[in-house]
Structure formats: C-alpha cells, structure tokens
Design a protein around this motif. Structure first.
Motif, PDB file in Angstrom:
ATOM      1  N   LYS A  64      28.456  99.942  99.597  1.00 56.27           N
ATOM      2  CA  LYS A  64      29.491 100.360 100.550  1.00 56.27           C
ATOM      3  C   LYS A  64      30.664 100.432 100.103  1.00 56.27           C
ATOM      4  CE  LYS A  64      30.905  99.701 104.900  1.00 56.27           C
ATOM      5  NZ  LYS A  64      31.225  99.101 106.002  1.00 56.27           N
ATOM      6  N   LYS A  65      31.025  99.330  98.972  1.00 52.73           N
ATOM      7  CA  LYS A  65      32.318  99.152  98.446  1.00 52.73           C
ATOM      8  C   LYS A  65      32.480  99.989  97.250  1.00 52.73           C
ATOM      9  CE  LYS A  65      33.889  94.527  99.238  1.00 52.73           C
ATOM     10  NZ  LYS A  65      34.166  93.394  98.451  1.00 52.73           N
ATOM     11  N   VAL A  66      31.573 100.645  96.377  1.00 50.32           N
ATOM     12  CA  VAL A  66      31.525 101.904  95.282  1.00 50.32           C
ATOM     13  C   VAL A  66      31.244 102.740  95.641  1.00 50.32           C
ATOM     14  CG1 VAL A  66      31.352  99.641  93.941  1.00 50.32           C
ATOM     15  CG2 VAL A  66      28.965 100.848  94.508  1.00 50.32           C
ATOM     16  N   GLY A  67      30.804 103.687  96.566  1.00 52.90           N
ATOM     17  CA  GLY A  67      30.066 104.359  97.387  1.00 52.90           C
ATOM     18  C   GLY A  67      28.908 105.167  96.846  1.00 52.90           C
ATOM     19  N   LEU A  68      27.981 103.710  96.922  1.00 51.36           N
ATOM     20  CA  LEU A  68      26.824 104.544  96.262  1.00 51.36           C
ATOM     21  C   LEU A  68      25.121 104.480  96.888  1.00 51.36           C
ATOM     22  CD1 LEU A  68      26.510 103.126  92.497  1.00 51.36           C
ATOM     23  CD2 LEU A  68      26.774 105.676  92.565  1.00 51.36           C
ATOM     24  N   PRO A  69      24.614 105.503  97.404  1.00 51.91           N
ATOM     25  CA  PRO A  69      23.005 105.499  97.933  1.00 51.91           C
ATOM     26  C   PRO A  69      22.361 103.707  97.163  1.00 51.91           C
ATOM     27  CG  PRO A  69      23.131 106.977  96.518  1.00 51.91           C
ATOM     28  CD  PRO A  69      24.452 106.424  96.110  1.00 51.91           C
ATOM     29  N   ALA A  70      21.943 103.165  98.489  1.00 54.02           N
ATOM     30  CA  ALA A  70      20.805 102.135  97.939  1.00 54.02           C
ATOM     31  C   ALA A  70      19.240 103.253  97.254  1.00 54.02           C
ATOM     32  CB  ALA A  70      19.849 101.529  98.662  1.00 54.02           C
ATOM     33  N   LYS A  71      19.114 104.022  97.373  1.00 58.63           N
ATOM     34  CA  LYS A  71      17.865 104.696  97.609  1.00 58.63           C
ATOM     35  C   LYS A  71      18.491 105.405  95.862  1.00 58.63           C
ATOM     36  CE  LYS A  71      14.284 108.439  98.491  1.00 58.63           C
ATOM     37  NZ  LYS A  71      13.460 106.454  97.899  1.00 58.63           N
ATOM     38  N   GLY A  72      17.899 105.872  94.517  1.00 62.43           N
ATOM     39  CA  GLY A  72      17.954 106.326  93.559  1.00 62.43           C
ATOM     40  C   GLY A  72      19.244 105.335  92.330  1.00 62.43           C
ATOM     41  N   THR A  73      19.905 104.312  93.058  1.00 61.97           N
ATOM     42  CA  THR A  73      20.365 103.755  92.340  1.00 61.97           C
ATOM     43  C   THR A  73      19.232 102.564  91.985  1.00 61.97           C
ATOM     44  OG1 THR A  73      22.559 104.186  94.122  1.00 61.97           O
ATOM     45  CG2 THR A  73      22.811 101.995  92.731  1.00 61.97           C
ATOM     46  N   ASN A  74      19.645 101.940  90.294  1.00 63.69           N
ATOM     47  CA  ASN A  74      19.723 100.943  89.795  1.00 63.69           C
ATOM     48  C   ASN A  74      19.919  99.707  90.196  1.00 63.69           C
ATOM     49  OD1 ASN A  74      17.413 100.352  87.811  1.00 63.69           O
ATOM     50  ND2 ASN A  74      18.901  99.976  86.165  1.00 63.69           N
ATOM     51  N   VAL A 154      20.409 114.969  79.163  1.00 66.67           N
ATOM     52  CA  VAL A 154      20.850 113.877  78.553  1.00 66.67           C
ATOM     53  C   VAL A 154      21.148 113.937  80.655  1.00 66.67           C
ATOM     54  CG1 VAL A 154      23.215 112.675  79.051  1.00 66.67           C
ATOM     55  CG2 VAL A 154      22.599 114.629  76.921  1.00 66.67           C
ATOM     56  N   ILE A 155      20.595 112.979  80.977  1.00 67.77           N
ATOM     57  CA  ILE A 155      21.041 112.381  82.867  1.00 67.77           C
ATOM     58  C   ILE A 155      22.158 111.279  82.904  1.00 67.77           C
ATOM     59  CG2 ILE A 155      17.860 113.202  82.831  1.00 67.77           C
ATOM     60  CD1 ILE A 155      17.811 110.278  83.328  1.00 67.77           C
ATOM     61  N   THR A 156      22.531 111.599  84.419  1.00 66.60           N
ATOM     62  CA  THR A 156      23.665 109.783  83.764  1.00 66.60           C
ATOM     63  C   THR A 156      22.270 109.176  85.277  1.00 66.60           C
ATOM     64  OG1 THR A 156      25.340 111.934  83.953  1.00 66.60           O
ATOM     65  CG2 THR A 156      25.565 109.577  85.295  1.00 66.60           C
ATOM     66  N   ILE A 157      22.769 107.870  84.435  1.00 62.50           N
ATOM     67  CA  ILE A 157      22.317 107.150  85.518  1.00 62.50           C
ATOM     68  C   ILE A 157      23.451 105.976  86.557  1.00 62.50           C
ATOM     69  CG2 ILE A 157      20.584 104.927  85.704  1.00 62.50           C
ATOM     70  CD1 ILE A 157      19.443 105.974  83.410  1.00 62.50           C
ATOM     71  N   LYS A 158      23.228 105.896  87.757  1.00 59.55           N
ATOM     72  CA  LYS A 158      24.574 104.529  88.020  1.00 59.55           C
ATOM     73  C   LYS A 158      23.580 103.298  88.626  1.00 59.55           C
ATOM     74  CE  LYS A 158      27.279 108.462  90.082  1.00 59.55           C
ATOM     75  NZ  LYS A 158      27.902 109.429  90.672  1.00 59.55           N
ATOM     76  N   GLY A 159      24.173 102.273  88.781  1.00 66.51           N
ATOM     77  CA  GLY A 159      23.403 101.341  89.038  1.00 66.51           C
ATOM     78  C   GLY A 159      24.294 100.230  89.288  1.00 66.51           C
ATOM     79  N   VAL A 160      23.975  98.846  89.735  1.00 68.59           N
ATOM     80  CA  VAL A 160      24.945  97.785  89.811  1.00 68.59           C
ATOM     81  C   VAL A 160      23.810  96.356  89.231  1.00 68.59           C
ATOM     82  CG1 VAL A 160      25.606  96.071  91.692  1.00 68.59           C
ATOM     83  CG2 VAL A 160      25.543  98.426  92.672  1.00 68.59           C
ATOM     84  N   SER A 161      24.446  96.458  88.342  1.00 67.16           N
ATOM     85  CA  SER A 161      24.413  94.857  87.700  1.00 67.16           C
ATOM     86  C   SER A 161      24.873  93.806  88.151  1.00 67.16           C
ATOM     87  CB  SER A 161      24.927  95.217  86.130  1.00 67.16           C
ATOM     88  OG  SER A 161      26.056  95.039  85.783  1.00 67.16           O
ATOM     89  N   PHE A 162      24.370  92.585  87.602  1.00 67.71           N
ATOM     90  CA  PHE A 162      24.875  90.797  88.026  1.00 67.71           C
ATOM     91  C   PHE A 162      24.867  90.288  86.880  1.00 67.71           C
ATOM     92  CE2 PHE A 162      24.400  86.804  89.603  1.00 67.71           C
ATOM     93  CZ  PHE A 162      24.551  86.836  90.149  1.00 67.71           C
ATOM     94  N   THR A 163      26.211  90.286  86.443  1.00 69.64           N
ATOM     95  CA  THR A 163      26.496  89.416  85.161  1.00 69.64           C
ATOM     96  C   THR A 163      26.433  87.681  85.384  1.00 69.64           C
ATOM     97  OG1 THR A 163      27.376  90.922  84.364  1.00 69.64           O
ATOM     98  CG2 THR A 163      28.970  89.472  83.272  1.00 69.64           C
ATOM     99  N   LEU A 164      25.395  87.383  84.990  1.00 72.58           N
ATOM    100  CA  LEU A 164      25.507  85.430  84.448  1.00 72.58           C
ATOM    101  C   LEU A 164      26.540  84.729  84.372  1.00 72.58           C
ATOM    102  CD1 LEU A 164      23.530  83.257  85.190  1.00 72.58           C
ATOM    103  CD2 LEU A 164      23.086  83.968  82.841  1.00 72.58           C
TER     104      LEU A 164
END
Length: 227
Positions: A64-74, A154-164
């Motif tokens: 919600k904060k970054v404005g990305l949908p759950a579906k299709g986001t890595n 070339v395709i663009t991949i958007k996602g959210v990662s978790f850094t340990l």
C-alpha cells in the motif's frame, strides 16, 4: 538532467517463530547452483500460523505504501515446493525468504548475542527454529527475455524483498549450513547460549548506518504467492 530515482520505502519487522530451511547464517552461501555469496535463510510455517499472518499483514502495508498491487508483484513470501519423483509439488507450507550481504546478528532465546566463534562451531542447520529480524523494501529491476517470436526484449520486474538483519535462535539443529530482540517468553525451553560473553567476538551491526541497504532480488515467480 536525468530524473531522480524514486525514494525507497523501508519497513522494519521481527517475525516468527519459523522453522528454518536453506540455512546460511554463520557464513554466506558460496557453493552449489544457487550460491550468491549472501547470508540467507527461509522461514517456513503453516499458512494459518500467526507467523504467516504477520508476514502477510506487513506485506500488505508495504504494498500500500509503495503503490504496488499484490498480484503480479514479486514477493519474498512464497509457496514451499519439493521434488517428488522428479516433479515439483507444493508442501502445503509457506516461507519467508530473507537474505543479506552482511552477517546477521544472532541471539539466543534470552536476547543474548552469540559470539562468532561459537556460531562457527554450532553450524545452525535446517530444522532449527527461531524469529527473523529485517526489513521489507521495494525494488525494480530489468531482465532480458525471449518472447514467443524468438526476439529478445527487456521487461521490468517490480517486487518487495526482505533483507535479513538478525536471528533469534529458539531451537538449534546442527547442520552444515545492536539487535532489537529481547527475551522471548512464548517458546518453552528456548535455546540459550551458555558460553562466555565473548563481547569482542559478537557480531555487531552498529557500523551499519542504513545507507547501504541491499537491493532486492528478483528470484523469479515459481512458487510465488499473491496475497
């Protein structure tokens, strides 16, 4: 003048307990097909567990904060897969993938940091249990793929990662592979380190001022999860 890069969003979290899989906590992953020279762990839990509910709630807040949908986001929350008779199938579990270029601070159930030399001897393995500390952040990367016509695009991949950044070890299973943690009361008989304090050898993240945070990893969407 080139356009300024959008500012990243960082959301800190302590999550779990999980059962650990693909454990590389005492040293980075440097061998095998998927070696990337990173410290890493997969936190595995039942989809209906409190741990997964916390991950999903936090991920929804980040999206919600970054404005990305759950579906299709890595996302770093994925379905666990296993090979049976050479074919991949779901285990019914989910896992949180956590990685870092830096060694995480590892503490016992009381919140006491475990010295580096002790960690090397322990060899925290798969099946160990504990909580995972880190932060979620958004990322964007590009990838070259061949389309149905055989052309490279070339395709663009958007996602959210978790850094340990940290681990609270609650159960130790030996194997090959400044914290905010306090004593954890909800785990009966939790692992505690009984050696010398070894402050001079304890892993210390105090030098990390947050300016060198890890970029996200596009791990692919196999076993990916839409929340």
């Amino acid at each position: 003048m080139a356009a300024a890069k959008p500012k990243k969003t960082y959301v800190d979290a302590i999550l779990g307990p999980f059962v650990f899989s693909h454990v590389h906590l005492s040293s980075p992953d440097t061998e095998g097909q998927f070696a990337d020279n990173k410290y890493k762990v997969d936190g595995v839990a039942d989809p209906k567990s409190k741990a997964i509910a916390e991950v999903e709630a936090t991920l929804k807040d980040v999206l919600k904060k970054v404005g990305l949908p759950a579906k299709g986001t890595n996302l770093p929350l994925k379905k666990q897969m296993e090979k049976v008779d050479g074919k991949k199938q779901e285990t019914g579990k989910l896992f949180l993938r956590a990685k870092s270029n830096r060694a995480p601070l590892i503490v016992d159930a009381s919140g006491k940091p475990i010295p580096k030399e002790a960690l090397k001897k322990m060899k925290i393995g798969a099946g160990s249990e504990g909580r995972i500390e880190g932060y979620f952040t958004d990322y964007e990367t590009t990838e070259r793929v061949r389309n149905a016509d055989g052309e490279v695009e070339v395709i663009t991949i958007k996602g959210v990662s978790f850094t340990l950044t940290g681990i609270q070890l609650l159960k130790l299973v030996n194997g090959g592979g400044g914290s905010r943690f306090g004593a954890y009361e909800g785990y009966e008989g939790g692992f505690t380190y009984s050696g010398d304090d070894g402050d001079e050898d304890a892993l210390d993240l105090s030098a990390d001022d947050g300016d060198d945070r890890d970029a996200g990893d596009a791990d692919g969407d196999e076993g990916g999860l839409d929340i």
